[in-house]
Scaffold this active site. Structure first.
Site, PDB file in Angstrom:
ATOM      1  N   HIS A  13     -28.910 -11.556  58.213  1.00  0.00           N
ATOM      2  CA  HIS A  13     -27.543 -11.118  58.510  1.00  0.00           C
ATOM      3  C   HIS A  13     -27.478  -9.625  58.843  1.00  0.00           C
ATOM      4  CE1 HIS A  13     -26.368 -14.316  55.271  1.00  0.00           C
ATOM      5  NE2 HIS A  13     -26.675 -14.883  56.425  1.00  0.00           N
ATOM      6  N   LYS A  50     -28.162  -0.629  53.915  1.00  0.00           N
ATOM      7  CA  LYS A  50     -28.221  -1.334  52.632  1.00  0.00           C
ATOM      8  C   LYS A  50     -29.376  -0.805  51.792  1.00  0.00           C
ATOM      9  CE  LYS A  50     -26.591  -5.489  54.971  1.00  0.00           C
ATOM     10  NZ  LYS A  50     -26.983  -6.771  55.574  1.00  0.00           N
ATOM     11  N   TYR A  92     -27.128  -4.614  45.540  1.00  0.00           N
ATOM     12  CA  TYR A  92     -27.321  -3.689  46.652  1.00  0.00           C
ATOM     13  C   TYR A  92     -26.053  -2.895  46.962  1.00  0.00           C
ATOM     14  CZ  TYR A  92     -25.767  -7.855  49.376  1.00  0.00           C
ATOM     15  OH  TYR A  92     -25.106  -8.968  49.853  1.00  0.00           O
ATOM     16  N   ASP A 146     -25.708 -20.384  57.372  1.00  0.00           N
ATOM     17  CA  ASP A 146     -26.957 -19.766  57.836  1.00  0.00           C
ATOM     18  C   ASP A 146     -27.789 -20.738  58.676  1.00  0.00           C
ATOM     19  OD1 ASP A 146     -26.197 -17.444  56.637  1.00  0.00           O
ATOM     20  OD2 ASP A 146     -27.672 -17.518  55.011  1.00  0.00           O
TER      21      ASP A 146
HETATM   22  C1  LIG Z   1     -21.408 -10.184  51.873  1.00  0.00           C
HETATM   23  C2  LIG Z   1     -20.040 -10.412  51.288  1.00  0.00           C
HETATM   24  C3  LIG Z   1     -19.548 -11.674  51.063  1.00  0.00           C
HETATM   25  N1  LIG Z   1     -18.313 -11.835  50.513  1.00  0.00           N
HETATM   26  C4  LIG Z   1     -17.826 -13.220  50.272  1.00  0.00           C
HETATM   27  C5  LIG Z   1     -17.770 -14.095  51.517  1.00  0.00           C
HETATM   28  C6  LIG Z   1     -18.099 -15.475  50.997  1.00  0.00           C
HETATM   29  O1  LIG Z   1     -16.915 -16.107  50.548  1.00  0.00           O
HETATM   30  C7  LIG Z   1     -19.007 -15.226  49.787  1.00  0.00           C
HETATM   31  C8  LIG Z   1     -20.479 -15.446  50.085  1.00  0.00           C
HETATM   32  O2  LIG Z   1     -20.780 -14.716  51.248  1.00  0.00           O
HETATM   33  P1  LIG Z   1     -22.134 -14.996  52.028  1.00  0.00           P
HETATM   34  O3  LIG Z   1     -22.431 -16.463  52.049  1.00  0.00           O
HETATM   35  O4  LIG Z   1     -22.032 -14.273  53.355  1.00  0.00           O
HETATM   36  O5  LIG Z   1     -23.193 -14.270  51.065  1.00  0.00           O
HETATM   37  P2  LIG Z   1     -24.723 -14.010  51.439  1.00  0.00           P
HETATM   38  O6  LIG Z   1     -25.324 -15.177  52.169  1.00  0.00           O
HETATM   39  O7  LIG Z   1     -25.374 -13.519  50.203  1.00  0.00           O
HETATM   40  O8  LIG Z   1     -24.618 -12.809  52.497  1.00  0.00           O
HETATM   41  C9  LIG Z   1     -25.327 -11.598  52.322  1.00  0.00           C
HETATM   42  O9  LIG Z   1     -26.663 -11.923  52.536  1.00  0.00           O
HETATM   43  C10 LIG Z   1     -27.520 -10.981  53.138  1.00  0.00           C
HETATM   44  C11 LIG Z   1     -28.780 -10.921  52.324  1.00  0.00           C
HETATM   45  C12 LIG Z   1     -26.964  -9.637  53.383  1.00  0.00           C
HETATM   46  O10 LIG Z   1     -27.721  -8.677  53.582  1.00  0.00           O
HETATM   47  C13 LIG Z   1     -25.519  -9.426  53.487  1.00  0.00           C
HETATM   48  O11 LIG Z   1     -25.110  -8.446  52.545  1.00  0.00           O
HETATM   49  C14 LIG Z   1     -24.709 -10.631  53.300  1.00  0.00           C
HETATM   50  O12 LIG Z   1     -24.575 -11.237  54.572  1.00  0.00           O
HETATM   51  O13 LIG Z   1     -18.795 -13.849  49.421  1.00  0.00           O
HETATM   52  C15 LIG Z   1     -17.496 -10.773  50.179  1.00  0.00           C
HETATM   53  O14 LIG Z   1     -16.371 -10.949  49.685  1.00  0.00           O
HETATM   54  N2  LIG Z   1     -17.967  -9.494  50.405  1.00  0.00           N
HETATM   55  C16 LIG Z   1     -19.212  -9.276  50.947  1.00  0.00           C
HETATM   56  O15 LIG Z   1     -19.595  -8.101  51.107  1.00  0.00           O
END
Ligand SMILES: Cc1cn([C@H]2C[C@H](O)[C@@H](COP(=O)(O)OP(=O)(O)O[C@H]3O[C@H](C)C(=O)[C@H](O)[C@H]3O)O2)c(=O)[nH]c1=O
Length: 186
Positions: free
Chosen positions: A61, A71, A131, A169
């Site tokens: 991402h 980050k 992070y 993803d």
């Molecule tokens: C990233 C983020 C997510 N969210 C909410 C949105 C979704 O409802 C839930 C899960 O989000 P997501 O599936 O995008 O989480 P990850 O798959 O861990 O995403 C992260 O994974 C990779 C490793 C990254 O480097 C990024 O920081 C980020 O994209 O948290 C928020 O409210 N704030 C945030 O900053």
């Protein structure tokens, strides 16, 4: 604090000094002066934390401008292989990636500059990934790349069949159809 350059311009591995004593240990997990030493003027505005089962893959991402993020990533409990892929058009490392094992034992941290796709695979259950980011979350700015494109041959250290990947993803584009929104500023 030991700071190690990587093949990706602007990406650094930080190894904090550990102060052990009879109570346990103390480390500074962030100190802005170490970034200033490297000429990086970081201003972190948000801290994030995720917990992952073993074999969970999150990524690859990055947020597009004007919400691109630097980050600083680390593991509080457990272990990950952390991946940063440089997708800044014009970068000498364009299309190249680094992989670093970050664990609660080695205390290593990785700084990933804006313009790099980021992801990790959890190597243990209940891995706590923490992070700091230099820009706020903006859902409409999310972009990414499929984690396991064979063209990039990223060494995730797990059997692909075992990977636990979000539906979101799994729908990310592959490398040949990826359109980078990032430009390298040397
Ligand atoms: C990233 C983020 C997510 N969210 C909410 C949105 C979704 O409802 C839930 C899960 O989000 P997501 O599936 O995008 O989480 P990850 O798959 O861990 O995403 C992260 O994974 C990779 C490793 C990254 O480097 C990024 O920081 C980020 O994209 O948290 C928020 O409210 N704030 C945030 O900053």
């Amino acid at each position: 604090m030991t700071i190690t350059d990587t093949i990706i311009p602007g990406a650094y591995i930080f190894e904090p000094k550990v102060f052990h004593d009879s109570r346990g240990y103390f480390i500074e997990t962030f100190n802005r002066k170490h970034f200033i030493e490297k000429g990086i003027d970081v201003d972190f505005v948000q801290d994030n934390q995720s917990v992952s089962h073993k074999n969970v893959v999150r990524g690859l991402h990055a947020q597009k401008g004007p919400f691109e993020q630097g980050k600083l990533v680390r593991v509080i409990k457990g272990a990950v292989v952390d991946i940063a892929l440089d997708v800044r058009v014009g970068s000498p490392a364009y299309g190249k990636h680094i992989g670093v094992e970050l664990t609660a034992q080695n205390n290593l941290q990785l700084y990933i500059p804006p313009g790099c796709l980021h992801g990790f695979v959890s190597l243990q259950d209940d891995t706590i990934f923490a992070y700091k980011v230099t820009n706020y979350f903006d859902k409409d700015s999310e972009s990414g790349l499929i984690w396991n494109d064979p063209e990039l041959s990223i060494g995730w250290s797990i059997n692909q069949m075992d990977a636990i990947v979000s539906e979101k993803d799994q729908l990310l584009p592959d490398w040949k159809s990826y359109q980078s929104p990032f430009t390298f500023v040397g």
